[in-house]
Scaffold this active site. Structure first.
Site, PDB file in Angstrom:
ATOM      1  N   GLY A 123       0.883  -0.974  -0.158  1.00 12.01           N
ATOM      2  CA  GLY A 123      -0.011   0.056  -0.155  1.00 12.01           C
ATOM      3  C   GLY A 123       0.895   1.131   0.076  1.00 12.01           C
ATOM      4  O   GLY A 123       2.224   1.222   0.140  1.00 12.01           O
ATOM      5  N   GLU A 143      15.946   0.327  -4.865  1.00 17.94           N
ATOM      6  CA  GLU A 143      15.713  -1.371  -4.769  1.00 17.94           C
ATOM      7  C   GLU A 143      15.289  -1.511  -6.220  1.00 17.94           C
ATOM      8  O   GLU A 143      15.103  -2.634  -6.729  1.00 17.94           O
ATOM      9  CB  GLU A 143      14.696  -1.423  -3.666  1.00 17.94           C
ATOM     10  CG  GLU A 143      15.222  -1.961  -2.449  1.00 17.94           C
ATOM     11  CD  GLU A 143      13.918  -2.296  -1.756  1.00 17.94           C
ATOM     12  OE1 GLU A 143      14.048  -3.696  -0.939  1.00 17.94           O
ATOM     13  OE2 GLU A 143      12.954  -1.902  -1.396  1.00 17.94           O
ATOM     14  N   ALA A 147       7.626   5.514   5.181  1.00 16.01           N
ATOM     15  CA  ALA A 147       7.882   5.193   6.394  1.00 16.01           C
ATOM     16  C   ALA A 147       7.825   6.291   7.439  1.00 16.01           C
ATOM     17  O   ALA A 147       7.544   6.317   8.582  1.00 16.01           O
ATOM     18  CB  ALA A 147       9.256   4.681   6.671  1.00 16.01           C
ATOM     19  N   ASP A 171       0.282   3.574  -4.210  1.00 18.78           N
ATOM     20  CA  ASP A 171       1.705   3.053  -3.892  1.00 18.78           C
ATOM     21  C   ASP A 171       2.522   3.381  -5.024  1.00 18.78           C
ATOM     22  O   ASP A 171       3.567   4.295  -4.765  1.00 18.78           O
ATOM     23  CB  ASP A 171       1.672   1.531  -3.752  1.00 18.78           C
ATOM     24  CG  ASP A 171       3.175   1.267  -2.914  1.00 18.78           C
ATOM     25  OD1 ASP A 171       3.884   2.043  -2.371  1.00 18.78           O
ATOM     26  OD2 ASP A 171       3.423   0.002  -2.698  1.00 18.78           O
ATOM     27  N   LYS A 230       6.492  -1.460  -8.724  1.00 16.37           N
ATOM     28  CA  LYS A 230       6.092  -0.057  -8.491  1.00 16.37           C
ATOM     29  C   LYS A 230       7.236   0.686  -8.496  1.00 16.37           C
ATOM     30  O   LYS A 230       7.742   1.772  -8.822  1.00 16.37           O
ATOM     31  CB  LYS A 230       5.218   0.439  -7.479  1.00 16.37           C
ATOM     32  CG  LYS A 230       5.396  -0.059  -5.954  1.00 16.37           C
ATOM     33  CD  LYS A 230       5.952   1.101  -5.292  1.00 16.37           C
ATOM     34  CE  LYS A 230       6.813   0.246  -4.186  1.00 16.37           C
ATOM     35  NZ  LYS A 230       7.254   1.047  -2.905  1.00 16.37           N
ATOM     36  N   ARG A 284      13.806   7.281  -3.022  1.00  8.87           N
ATOM     37  CA  ARG A 284      15.088   6.982  -3.450  1.00  8.87           C
ATOM     38  C   ARG A 284      14.907   6.708  -4.987  1.00  8.87           C
ATOM     39  O   ARG A 284      15.820   6.857  -5.959  1.00  8.87           O
ATOM     40  CB  ARG A 284      15.814   5.956  -3.071  1.00  8.87           C
ATOM     41  CG  ARG A 284      16.156   6.448  -1.503  1.00  8.87           C
ATOM     42  CD  ARG A 284      16.473   5.398  -0.592  1.00  8.87           C
ATOM     43  NE  ARG A 284      15.455   4.514  -0.019  1.00  8.87           N
ATOM     44  CZ  ARG A 284      15.426   3.783   1.081  1.00  8.87           C
ATOM     45  NH1 ARG A 284      16.715   3.520   1.723  1.00  8.87           N
ATOM     46  NH2 ARG A 284      14.489   3.101   1.578  1.00  8.87           N
ATOM     47  N   ASN A 285      13.760   5.784  -5.303  1.00  4.54           N
ATOM     48  CA  ASN A 285      13.613   5.308  -6.812  1.00  4.54           C
ATOM     49  C   ASN A 285      13.480   6.488  -7.822  1.00  4.54           C
ATOM     50  O   ASN A 285      13.876   6.743  -8.811  1.00  4.54           O
ATOM     51  CB  ASN A 285      12.558   4.371  -7.059  1.00  4.54           C
ATOM     52  CG  ASN A 285      13.015   3.068  -6.325  1.00  4.54           C
ATOM     53  OD1 ASN A 285      14.017   2.181  -6.739  1.00  4.54           O
ATOM     54  ND2 ASN A 285      12.327   2.862  -5.168  1.00  4.54           N
TER      55      ASN A 285
END
Ligand SMILES: NC(=O)c1ccc[n+]([C@@H]2O[C@H](COP(=O)([O-])OP(=O)(O)OC[C@H]3O[C@@H](n4cnc5c(N)ncnc54)[C@H](O)[C@@H]3O)[C@@H](O)[C@H]2O)c1
Length: 366
Positions: free
Chosen positions: A150, A300, A154, A262, A205, A271-272
């Site tokens: 979802g 990631e 953080a 998401d 995603k 970061r992406n």
């Protein structure tokens, strides 16, 4: 709040592990946060009463922290375990934890991505099952697995700002328990039985957020917006996520539900997105990645893109998919990040992304 207090152990004291401790502590549970061998600095800061370095929010004082050498102690008597490490660390951490897990526990994962196991690319639920079986061949702790997904950042979960999550599990009753443990006024939990759909959408995603970041970088580079291309890439991403989730056993409505949110939140910040923006603005992918790694930031979406490409090749090899024609955007990103398509600067990139994201002028064009 659930009626009975439980003992929840979170493995991984990074951003998401520490954030998820907040709703669980607010519901009156005993919450234990175990840091891996890479988390000492984070837990040192927390021990000094400083905000958690990854979220900027102080850890709830009711949460007990455990260092990497205290894994057995952290898991002793736990009723619900959350694995919240990056995809890179999932197999290692799970192998260490496996001997301390019990069939009466529930195992949840916030981790997103794919994993290579024995030369095959597998989804995280498959990786978890394999590692647990390998760790205890005669009586693998067959614990129910919950995928937590979802649109959750953080830092916002830790700060108790309104957040929608989805907790998915194939075993009936488990998601109800999970919701009872974690749902608060700020942290909403939607229940789902589509574990695979949640996992596939969450892994992909991160990949597509890089593409959306690239569109933002193109705008930074040229000083003119690429909102139309970004919106077309967003729609293309959802279509491809639906297709891949379906091929691997997930449902379309899982992708078009909170997973779309998401994708949106991952493309807005994180970061992406930052990595993609750097590429769109003119940095070559490997150069941008090095700069982010030097700053201690994992992206990631990069391994996920490369592993997703191998996964699609596997699907084609086994006849589940005829070819790549339905996944042009995934192919474009994976080719770019792997170096298979040389980086030729923002202008070329805009053309390549337009060809991948916009509907083709004719079937032959793609
Ligand atoms: N940050 C978020 O907003 C968010 C939200 C939802 C899900 N997630 C997912 O949760 C997972 C953890 O993300 P995070 O934001 O907490 O990341 P983070 O970088 O803050 O923390 C990563 C955690 O994984 C561990 N780890 C990393 N590499 C490892 C390795 N090679 N071996 C062993 N352990 C290793 C670290 O020690 C740390 O505990 C990721 O898969 C992420 O996609 C993150």
């Amino acid at each position: 709040m659930s009626r009975l207090a439980e003992t929840i152990t979170i493995l991984g004291a990074g951003a998401m592990g520490s954030a998820l401790a907040a709703p669980a502590a607010d519901n009156g549970h005993e919450v234990r946060l175990w840091g891996t061998w890479l988390d000492d600095e984070l837990l040192d800061a927390v021990a000094q009463g400083l905000p958690h370095p990854r979220t900027g929010v102080p850890l709830d004082p009711r949460v007990k922290t455990y260092r990497s050498g205290q894994l057995a102690e952290a898991l002793d008597g736990a009723t619900y375990v959350v694995l919240s490490v990056s995809s890179d660390g999932l197999v290692d951490v799970l192998r260490k934890a496996a001997g301390h897990l019990r069939p009466s526990q529930v195992l949840a994962i916030t981790t997103k991505g794919f994993v290579r196991l024995d030369d095959r690319i597998v989804t995280l639920p498959d990786a978890v099952t394999s590692v647990l079986q390998e760790a205890a061949p005669d009586g693998s702790p067959d614990l129910p697995l919950v995928a937590i997904g979802g649109p959750c950042k953080a830092n916002e979960v830790a700060a108790r700002r309104p957040t929608a999550s989805v907790h998915a599990c194939g075993s009936p009753g488990v998601t109800e328990r999970s919701r009872g443990l974690f749902a608060t006024e700020a942290y909403a939990v939607e229940e789902s039985d589509d574990l695979i759909g949640v996992e596939i959408a969450a892994a992909l995603k991160n990949v597509y957020a890089i593409a959306l970041g690239i569109c933002q970088g193109l705008a930074e580079h040229g000083g003119e917006p690429y909102h139309d291309l970004q919106a077309a890439a967003f729609a293309r991403a959802v279509t491809e996520m639906v297709q891949l989730a379906g091929l691997l056993g997930g449902r379309a409505e899982t992708v078009t539900g909170l997973a779309v949110g998401d994708l949106e939140v991952t493309a807005l910040s994180g970061r992406n997105r930052v990595y993609g923006t750097r590429i769109g603005a003119g940095e070559a992918p490997d150069e941008a990645l090095r700069a982010m790694q030097d700053a201690g930031q994992t992206v990631e979406g990069v391994p996920a893109a490369l592993l997703a490409r191998e996964l699609v090749d596997q699907l084609i090899q086994f006849g589940a998919l005829s070819d790549w024609s339905g996944l042009p955007l995934l192919r474009q990103i994976a080719d770019l990040l792997s170096g298979q398509e040389p980086y030729a600067g923002p202008e070329e990139l805009a053309g390549a992304f337009a060809r991948a994201a916009l509907p083709a002028r004719s079937p032959a064009e793609r």
